[in-house]
Enzyme design. Structure first.
Site, PDB file in Angstrom:
ATOM      1  N   ASP A 112      -3.415   3.632   4.211  1.00  0.00           N
ATOM      2  CA  ASP A 112      -3.258   3.385   2.782  1.00  0.00           C
ATOM      3  C   ASP A 112      -2.591   4.607   2.150  1.00  0.00           C
ATOM      4  O   ASP A 112      -3.141   5.696   2.203  1.00  0.00           O
ATOM      5  CB  ASP A 112      -4.632   3.130   2.152  1.00  0.00           C
ATOM      6  N   ARG A 157       0.844  -1.210   0.000  1.00  0.00           N
ATOM      7  CA  ARG A 157       0.000   0.000   0.000  1.00  0.00           C
ATOM      8  C   ARG A 157       0.876   1.256   0.000  1.00  0.00           C
ATOM      9  O   ARG A 157       0.627   2.225   0.682  1.00  0.00           O
ATOM     10  CB  ARG A 157      -0.991  -0.017   1.169  1.00  0.00           C
ATOM     11  N   ARG A 168      -1.525   4.672  -1.111  1.00  0.00           N
ATOM     12  CA  ARG A 168      -1.482   4.506  -2.560  1.00  0.00           C
ATOM     13  C   ARG A 168      -2.079   5.707  -3.291  1.00  0.00           C
ATOM     14  O   ARG A 168      -2.931   6.406  -2.759  1.00  0.00           O
ATOM     15  CB  ARG A 168      -2.251   3.242  -2.976  1.00  0.00           C
TER      16      ARG A 168
END
Ligand SMILES: [Zn+2]
Length: 194
Positions: A125, A93, A127
């Site tokens: 997260d 991630r 990303r």
């Protein structure tokens, strides 16, 4: 974006015969090299899977997550439906492999995946998906069916119309059941069969 794009090559695989093309994206102090795996006769509105790299799941058969199984399912479906898999090199991630292993070590001590990331100073997260829009536009794709359980992913892909969300549900095992529960209950993933 100053992105370098490779030639197109053939990738015969156990899932079928694909074309591949790589996109080299400047990122922080270096770059990330992504891979697009697709069928030559792509559907006009293809089913697209955006898969983020998970070395332990994708290559080592780790049972700690469902990434490897999801990737195989996505490639099988791409073969069946003339679709596309966008493989993004954002390991763990996007905290990187070394940090991911440190997060695993914390999980071995009882933390869940979100707590472990927080303890290491990261968001649950990290990303990003800007490159996805760039890649789809490069292929002249303006509408897709997105293969995902993650509603955040739908919202983070801009300037491309997502006409349908196609769920990707894998059976939990004894090692990843807790991880999948965390995804569902803390990260808003839609893991019910539809
Ligand atoms: Zn994984």
């Amino acid at each position: 974006m100053n992105i370098e794009i490779s030639q197109i090559a053939n990738l015969p695989s156990k899932f079928g015969n694909f074309k591949v093309k790589s996109f080299k994206e400047p990122y922080q102090n270096g770059y990330r090299e992504h891979l697009v795996i697709y069928k030559e006769n792509l559907e006009t509105i293809p089913i697209v899977r955006v898969h983020s790299e998970c070395l332990t799941g994708d290559a080592l058969g780790s049972l700690k997550c469902d990434c490897g199984e999801q990737l195989e399912y996505a490639l099988e479906l791409a073969e069946k439906t003339n679709g596309m898999v966008i493989y993004l090199r954002q390991e763990g991630r996007n905290i990187g492999l070394l940090n991911k292993i440190n997060a695993y070590a914390l999980q071995d001590e009882g933390l869940d995946t979100v707590e472990a990331n927080h303890q290491l100073g990261f968001a649950a997260d990290e990303r990003t998906y800007e490159i996805v829009t760039y890649i789809l536009h490069h292929f002249n794709i303006s509408k897709i069916k997105l293969l995902t359980n993650n509603p955040d992913k739908i919202n983070s892909i801009s300037d491309v119309e997502i006409v349908q969300r196609v769920p990707i549900i894998m059976k939990p095992n004894s090692h990843n059941a807790g991880y999948l529960d965390t995804k569902k209950n803390q990260m808003g993933h839609l893991l019910e069969e539809e």
